[in-house]
Scaffold this active site. Structure first.
Site, PDB file in Angstrom:
ATOM      1  CG  ASP A  92      -1.624   1.204   1.507  1.00  0.00           C
ATOM      2  OD1 ASP A  92      -2.367   1.606   0.603  1.00  0.00           O
ATOM      3  OD2 ASP A  92      -1.475   1.794   2.592  1.00  0.00           O
ATOM      4  CG  ASP A 114      -1.920   7.460   0.298  1.00  0.00           C
ATOM      5  OD1 ASP A 114      -1.118   8.346   0.015  1.00  0.00           O
ATOM      6  OD2 ASP A 114      -2.852   7.112  -0.446  1.00  0.00           O
TER       7      ASP A 114
HETATM    8  P1  B16 Z   1      -6.951   9.673  -4.126  1.00  0.00           P
HETATM    9  P2  B16 Z   1      -3.790   3.859  -0.251  1.00  0.00           P
HETATM   10  C1  B16 Z   1      -5.787   5.608  -0.422  1.00  0.00           C
HETATM   11  O1  B16 Z   1      -4.489   5.245  -0.687  1.00  0.00           O
HETATM   12  C2  B16 Z   1      -5.875   6.471   0.824  1.00  0.00           C
HETATM   13  O2  B16 Z   1      -5.533   5.706   1.977  1.00  0.00           O
HETATM   14  C3  B16 Z   1      -7.286   6.967   0.981  1.00  0.00           C
HETATM   15  O3  B16 Z   1      -7.373   7.791   2.133  1.00  0.00           O
HETATM   16  C4  B16 Z   1      -7.673   7.762  -0.273  1.00  0.00           C
HETATM   17  O4  B16 Z   1      -9.021   8.219  -0.181  1.00  0.00           O
HETATM   18  C5  B16 Z   1      -7.520   6.858  -1.498  1.00  0.00           C
HETATM   19  O5  B16 Z   1      -6.188   6.394  -1.563  1.00  0.00           O
HETATM   20  C6  B16 Z   1      -7.836   7.582  -2.796  1.00  0.00           C
HETATM   21  O6  B16 Z   1      -6.865   8.564  -2.995  1.00  0.00           O
HETATM   22  O7  B16 Z   1      -7.991  10.665  -3.730  1.00  0.00           O
HETATM   23  O8  B16 Z   1      -5.549  10.241  -4.169  1.00  0.00           O
HETATM   24  O9  B16 Z   1      -7.308   8.964  -5.435  1.00  0.00           O
HETATM   25  O10 B16 Z   1      -3.755   3.885   1.240  1.00  0.00           O
HETATM   26  O11 B16 Z   1      -4.636   2.748  -0.828  1.00  0.00           O
HETATM   27  O12 B16 Z   1      -2.435   3.982  -0.885  1.00  0.00           O
HETATM   28 MG    MG Z   2      -2.820   3.237   3.216  1.00  0.00          MG
END
Ligand code: B16
Ligand code: MG
Length: 210
Positions: free
Chosen positions: A7, A9
Site C-alpha cells: 500500500d 499512503d
Molecule cells: P486519491 P492507499 C488511499 O491510498 C488512501 O488511503 C485513501 O485515504 C484515499 O481516499 C484513497 O487512496 C484515494 O486517494 O484521492 O488520491 O485517489 O492507502 O490505498 O495507498
Molecule cells: Mg494506506
C-alpha cells in the site's frame, strides 16, 4: 513467497497526513465533524467513498454534482500539498529495506487506491523501485474489495498465495485476506486481528520474509 505488494499512503510515505489536512479543509468549510479518528475510517477507501463517510456527520443533503465538486476541491488541496513532496520524505529505512527485499529476489509492487499514486512515487523518486503499479486508475472497486491487489499480483505474474500485502488500513487488511494474500499490518492495521503479521517498524519485513 515470491512477491510483496505495498500500500502507499501510510505505509511507504506519510501522505495519509496530507489526506487528513486536505479533507479537514473541506470538512471545516461545510461544518462536518472531522478528526484523526474519523480520518482512520478513510484509509484505503476511495475519494468518493471517503466523502460519503464525512457527509454522514452533517444533516444537509448534497446532490451528486455538489459531491463531485467537494471531492474535486479536496483533491486540489491535496495535489498542492503533494507538490511539496521530495526524495527525503521517504525514510531511509524504507529505501534500504526495499533494496534488500529486491536483493533477496522478491518482486515488488504497489497496490494503492489512490489515483495520485504515480505522481507521488515520481515526486519522491521511488517509482523505479517497483516491478508493477496497481492503483486507483486500474480498478473498479476500491478496498476492502481485493481487486487492486489481485491486479498487482497479475501484473507481477504471480499467484496471490505467493504474495504478501503490506497495509496500514483495516479496509486493506480485509482486502488482502479476501484476495487470498498473507497480510502484514503496520500503523493502525498492526492492531487488526486479521493481519497475519504485524510490523513495529518497516524493516521488520526482512525478518518476516527470511
Ligand atoms: P486519491 P492507499 C488511499 O491510498 C488512501 O488511503 C485513501 O485515504 C484515499 O481516499 C484513497 O487512496 C484515494 O486517494 O484521492 O488520491 O485517489 O492507502 O490505498 O495507498
Ligand atoms: Mg494506506
Amino acid at each position: 513467497m515470491k512477491g510483496i505488494i505495498f500500500d502507499l499512503d501510510g505505509v511507504l510515505i506519510h501522505t495519509d497526513e496530507l489526506h487528513y489536512q486536505a479533507w479537514k479543509t473541506v470538512a471545516d468549510k461545510i461544518g462536518a465533524p472531522f478528526d484523526r479518528e474519523r480520518n482512520n475510517l478513510l484509509r484505503g477507501v476511495s475519494r468518493m467513498e471517503s466523502l460519503e463517510i464525512i457527509l454522514q456527520g452533517v444533516s444537509q443533503k448534497y446532490t451528486e454534482e455538489e459531491k463531485v465538486s467537494l471531492a474535486t476541491e479536496k483533491n486540489g488541496v491535496y495535489r498542492n500539498l503533494l507538490k511539496t513532496l521530495k526524495r527525503t520524505d521517504v525514510a531511509d529505512e524504507v529505501r534500504v529495506t526495499l533494496a534488500q527485499l529486491k536483493a533477496k529476489g522478491l518482486k515488488l509492487a504497489i497496490g494503492s487506491s489512490s489515483k495520485n499514486a504515480r505522481f507521488i512515487l515520481e515526486q519522491v523518486e521511488l517509482i523505479d523501485e517497483f516491478d508493477a503499479i496497481s492503483d486507483g486508475n486500474n480498478i473498479t472497486n476500491s478496498k476492502p474489495d481485493p481487486e487492486v491487489f489481485l491486479k498487482a499480483a497479475e501484473y507481477l505474474g504471480l499467484d496471490e498465495k505467493d504474495c504478501y500485502v503490506v497495509e496500514d488500513a483495516a479496509a486493506g487488511i480485509q482486502a488482502a485476506k479476501a484476495g487470498g494474500f498473507k497480510a502484514i499490518g503496520m500503523g493502525e492495521a498492526a492492531k487488526d486481528p486479521r493481519a497475519d503479521y504485524k510490523l513495529s517498524t518497516f524493516s521488520d519485513i526482512l525478518t518476516i520474509v527470511s
